[in-house]
Design an enzyme around this catalytic site. Structure first.
Site, short mmCIF file in Angstrom:
data_model
loop_
_atom_site.label_atom_id
_atom_site.label_comp_id
_atom_site.label_asym_id
_atom_site.label_seq_id
_atom_site.Cartn_x
_atom_site.Cartn_y
_atom_site.Cartn_z
N GLU A 1 8.47 -23.96 -17.37
CA GLU A 1 9.53 -25.06 -18.54
C GLU A 1 9.56 -26.20 -17.57
OE1 GLU A 1 9.07 -23.58 -22.07
OE2 GLU A 1 11.29 -25.05 -22.12
N LYS B 1 16.03 -19.01 -20.69
CA LYS B 1 15.02 -19.16 -21.01
C LYS B 1 15.92 -20.49 -21.13
CE LYS B 1 12.82 -18.67 -25.61
NZ LYS B 1 12.63 -20.15 -26.55
N ARG C 1 6.73 -25.87 -23.13
CA ARG C 1 6.04 -25.16 -22.07
C ARG C 1 5.08 -25.88 -21.18
NH1 ARG C 1 4.72 -19.47 -23.34
NH2 ARG C 1 3.65 -18.57 -21.88
P1 ATP Z 1 11.83 -20.79 -29.42
O1 ATP Z 1 12.09 -21.27 -31.03
O2 ATP Z 1 12.74 -19.50 -29.93
O3 ATP Z 1 11.50 -21.61 -28.28
P2 ATP Z 1 8.76 -20.78 -29.67
O4 ATP Z 1 8.51 -19.96 -30.73
O5 ATP Z 1 8.81 -21.91 -29.68
O6 ATP Z 1 10.46 -19.86 -29.63
P3 ATP Z 1 9.32 -18.11 -28.47
O7 ATP Z 1 7.94 -17.46 -27.89
O8 ATP Z 1 9.95 -17.82 -28.99
O9 ATP Z 1 8.73 -19.85 -28.37
O10 ATP Z 1 9.57 -18.28 -26.97
C1 ATP Z 1 9.01 -18.66 -25.31
C2 ATP Z 1 9.02 -19.76 -25.54
O11 ATP Z 1 10.77 -20.31 -24.48
C3 ATP Z 1 8.00 -20.47 -24.51
O12 ATP Z 1 6.53 -20.91 -25.18
C4 ATP Z 1 8.65 -21.68 -22.85
O13 ATP Z 1 8.14 -22.87 -23.50
C5 ATP Z 1 10.00 -21.18 -23.51
N1 ATP Z 1 10.20 -20.92 -22.09
C6 ATP Z 1 11.49 -20.54 -21.76
N2 ATP Z 1 12.20 -20.62 -20.75
C7 ATP Z 1 10.82 -19.22 -20.22
C8 ATP Z 1 11.02 -18.08 -19.58
N3 ATP Z 1 11.61 -18.20 -18.49
N4 ATP Z 1 9.80 -17.72 -19.72
C9 ATP Z 1 8.63 -17.60 -20.60
N5 ATP Z 1 9.20 -19.06 -21.54
C10 ATP Z 1 9.71 -20.12 -21.36
#
Ligand code: ATP
Length: 573
Positions: free
Chosen positions: A303, A252, A257
């Site tokens: 990302e 991650k 994104r």
């Molecule tokens: P956080 O605050 O934890 O980043 P969030 O609410 O922004 O959470 P989440 O659904 O928790 O989003 O986590 C998904 C986000 O993580 C994605 O929107 C993307 O930006 C990021 N991300 C990083 N690495 C990856 C990956 N390998 N696959 C998918 N998403 C990823």
């Protein structure tokens, strides 16, 4: 349709503070709108000139708007400036000035919604020297052609301050009732909206071709798809219950994104998590995608992260320097980036949304020519939690923030716009502090006292209730705000200030703030625990104790905040 009819709708909407009533009024109105005007009316009612992702910016200076009002009303500019000081809202100033409009200026023809919309676009499209003058003259003509009430709303639209309290979901609800006679079709509309989140396209398709056509709405290359999100668990072993069998564990990354679209003409467009067009910020990504990803037409996701000379990840804050409108070339060199790609949603005329994840990512990698700028995510496939944990620690050592576990099952389709169990995140904070943060929407504020006088002392923050399309309060946030931030707050929030409680906001009397805001700004908040509380409305009475401000989440829209359902689930744990 004549604009004065729309202005009357706005006057009615402005009077109501009930979300349900608002939907009712809107749906009754939609029934009377000719199909060719419905897209335009949907955008305008949301206070927009186009879909969010279309990147149409009015860019009109306050001064030019006031000048336009003076021209339209044939009054002295000093009088307009004085009224502005008294009333504090250019819309009200326009209304007042135009009430006294001389007879000779009374319009012979009536302003239509179409003419107004086209002129507003012409104004937005006018850039460079002399553009403020030209915008000002066009606006003055529109104001002259409208009633004083209409002028109030046109002025607010031009300034981006219409703030009717209407959100995309409110419009979808109203469309569903107006065109299908029931609320049930909303699910179909929502599904289509997740794939094509453009209220104008949805409204027009529904009005012209009916609900059957909505069911068939597919990916429009160039219109972003609402992004799939990850769920969270409290214990690592829960992952096997949620995703039985083999899964993919990916790093991650703490970056941004990106959803990249390439159309048949070869044009590449990049969208952010908020579905905003960010193409101009990343000319390097556009070039690499054209060069290294071999397909005529595609939609893929990844990302983007900032990297050092050796390709090692740099903090999110470094990447944020690329969020700019000027000096793009300089910063492209100064802050090199890398795109870690992980998903393929569309390829050469075919949607991949319903294919399992393993197939989507395999196809993605097959088409990617080996290079150092666009690379697949680091990953393993396993069904073993120990292996997952080892990989997680390896990723932390490599400088990443954790892992995302992705189902490889037959049904692991891309769930556009939803936070499903096909993706589960596991982050370093869960292990070190056993907490995750909340992304909450600022819906009000209380004036500061003592050291904080002149700014806000605390912000009222809310979660999003996605079932009701409302915002429910969870905490009053005063801790963690630095002096610098406090100074910046009134200015940052001024754009969203409204006179009354916005219709979709749900607040108990005891918590009513001194200043209300349209739900727009999202903040990340850390808290000690969730407790029952009769003074908050989140999940029928939950509060976050000892909340602390961490940062603004500029990348999130209000409707992308932590939901009441998620908070309720966390509180039960
Ligand atoms: P956080 O605050 O934890 O980043 P969030 O609410 O922004 O959470 P989440 O659904 O928790 O989003 O986590 C998904 C986000 O993580 C994605 O929107 C993307 O930006 C990021 N991300 C990083 N690495 C990856 C990956 N390998 N696959 C998918 N998403 C990823």
């Amino acid at each position: 349709m004549h604009f004065h009819q729309l202005a009357e709708l706005y006057a009615e909407l402005e009077k109501t503070s009930s979300g349900n009533k608002m939907r009712e009024i809107l749906s009754e109105f939609f029934k009377t709108v000719p199909a060719e005007d419905i897209a335009v009316i949907s955008y305008l009612t949301l206070g927009q000139l186009a879909s969010d992702n279309d990147d149409v910016v009015m860019g009109m200076a306050d001064k030019s708007v006031l000048k336009a009002i003076a021209i339209a009303g044939a009054v002295d500019q000093s009088k307009v400036s004085k009224l502005m000081q008294e009333l504090g809202d250019a819309g009200l100033v326009a209304e007042k000035v135009l009430q006294k409009k001389p007879q000779t200026l009374i319009p012979l023809e009536k302003l239509t919604v179409k003419e107004l919309f086209e002129t507003l676009h012409k104004m937005a499209g006018s850039i460079g020297t002399g553009s403020q003058d030209s915008k000002q003259n066009l606006l003055a003509t529109m104001l002259q052609k409208s009633s004083p009430q209409g002028a109030k709303y046109i002025t607010r639209i031009a300034l981006g301050t219409l703030r009717m309290g209407v959100g995309d979901m409110t419009v979808l609800d109203a469309l569903s009732i107006a065109f299908t006679g029931n609320k049930e079709s909303k699910e179909i509309l929502e599904k289509a909206y997740n794939i094509c989140p453009d209220v104008g396209i949805i409204a027009e398709t529904l009005a012209k071709h009916g609900i059957k056509a909505i069911e068939k709405i597919d990916i429009h290359v160039g219109t972003p798809i609402k992004m799939m999100l990850a769920q969270r668990v409290d214990e690592l072993h829960e992952i096997s219950d949620k995703i039985p069998g083999e899964f993919t564990v990916e790093a991650k990354y703490d970056g941004e994104r990106v959803q990249a679209h390439k159309n048949k003409k070869g044009k590449i467009t990049l969208f952010s998590r908020r579905l905003e067009n960010i193409t101009a910020q990343f000319p390097d990504l556009v070039e690499w995608l054209g060069k290294y990803f071999h397909a005529d037409e595609f939609v893929l996701e990844g990302e983007v992260i900032a990297v050092d000379k050796n390709g090692h990840p740099l903090p999110f804050q470094t990447l944020m320097q690329r969020k700019r409108k000027t000096e793009i070339e300089e910063y492209t060199k100064k802050v090199p980036v890398q795109l870690k790609v992980f998903d393929l949603l569309y390829l050469n005329g075919k949607s991949f949304l319903h294919q399992p994840y393993c197939q989507r990512s395999a196809q993605l990698e097959k088409l990617l020519k080996k290079n150092e700028f666009i690379v697949p995510t680091e990953k393993i496939n396993t069904e073993n939690i120990d292996e997952l944990e080892d990989f997680f620690h390896k990723m932390l050592k490599a400088g990443y923030e954790g892992v995302i576990v992705k189902s490889r099952a037959e049904d692991s389709e891309y769930q556009a716009g939803s936070r499903g169990w096909n993706w589960i995140k596991w982050k370093k904070e869960y292990v070190t502090e056993m907490v995750d943060t909340f992304d909450l929407v600022v819906i009000g504020a209380y004036h500061g006292k003592g050291k904080r006088s002149g700014t806000y002392g605390a912000l009222l923050c809310a979660a999003y209730n996605e079932k009701e399309d409302t915002f429910e309060t969870l905490c009053k946030l005063g801790t963690g705000l630095t002096d610098e931030l406090l100074e910046e707050l009134p200015k940052k929030l001024a754009k969203h200030k409204v006179e009354r409680r916005p219709a979709r906001v749900n607040v108990k009397k005891e918590m009513e703030p001194e200043v209300w805001f349209e739900p727009r700004i999202v903040v990340e908040v850390m808290g000690a625990e969730l407790t029952n509380s009769p003074i908050h409305t989140c999940a029928s009475g939950l509060a976050l104790r000892f909340p602390r401000f961490i940062r603004f989440r500029e990348d999130k829209k209000a409707e992308q905040a932590t939901t009441s359902t998620e908070i309720e689930r966390m509180s039960k744990k």
